[in-house]
Every structure is written in structure tokens, then in C-alpha cells.
Design a protein around this motif. Sequence first.
Motif: not given
Length: 181
Positions: A30-38, A40-41, A49-51, A56-62
Motif C-alpha cells: 500500500a505504501a509503494v502504491a501510495s508513493i507511486n500515486l503521489l 504521478a500526482a 498547475s493543479n498540484l 489531495t486526490e492521490a493522498g486520499l486514494t493512498g
Amino acid sequence: NTALNTQALLALPVLMAGVLMPRLVALAVAAVASINLLAAAWIQGSLTSNLSAQLTEAGLTGFGLFAIAALASELAARVAREERSARGSLELARQQAEANAARQAEEAATRAAEQERQRIADEQRLKDEEDARRMADRAHQGRINSAILMDLIGMGIEEDKAVTLIKHIANNKIAHLTINY
């Protein structure tokens, strides 16, 4: 916006890790997937320019991925405990069935032995009754023969001739003459 949200696809490997692997490994996935999402985000947010919204979306998904890993791991552990408990119950039931079968076999053997003892006792009782009847018959025959002997001696027949006559009559050696006992 027709873009496919690929973040939801990461739930599958996290879920599989939670079910099939130890909790720490599932949380690491889950941590690797969350880091991957963060990551990519971060990259996509920097380009558009919508960082803030992307992170926020990547953090909530993580966070959701961590929750999935923890819950799946907990459920898998609970299922494993229940399975061990069921196996223990099955083993206990098997042992109880074996004990019952052994007890029933022992009871059957005891009943069979008792029946055999009873059969032998009945045979012995019948033999004893037959022996007693035979002895009573002999005694009765002896009394009848003694009475006949006394009558024959009283008629003037010598004792040894009277005894021989009684024996011949008793053994059916004289035709048309019998002694009724």
C-alpha cells in the motif's frame, strides 16, 4: 473528461497483498502504491498547475489503499483463526467418534461375553436337570424292581433267579412281557 481513473486499479494488488501476505508486507505494498500515486500526482500537477488538487486526490486514494490493506489483512487473519478453530473442532469430533466407537465395541464385547456365559450356564443347567431326571428314573426303576423282587421271593422264587428274571424282563428279552415304570 473521458480519462480513465487508473488509481482504482491499484486497489487490486493491495487487496491481494492484504489477503495473501503478512500485514507488514501488505502495508508496504500500500505504501509503494501510495508513493507511486503521489509521484504521478506531483508530475501531473506540475504540468497542469493543479498540484494541490492532484496531491489531495492521490493522498486520499493512498489512505484508502492503506485502509484496504489493513482491513483485508485483518479479515484474512480472522478467517485463518476460524479455519484453525474449525479444524480443531473437527479433530475433537473425530477423537470423540473414535472414543464412542471404542466404547461401543467394548460394550458389544462385554454383551457377547455375558451372552456366552449365560449360554454355558443354560447348557449346564439343562445337563444338570437331565442328570437329575435320569437319576430319579433309575431310583424309581430300582424301587419298582425291588418291589417286584420282593413279590417274586414271596411267591417262592429264589432271589438269584428272581433277579435274573427281572433283568430279562427289563431288557425286553421275554416276548409280550414288560415292566411299567
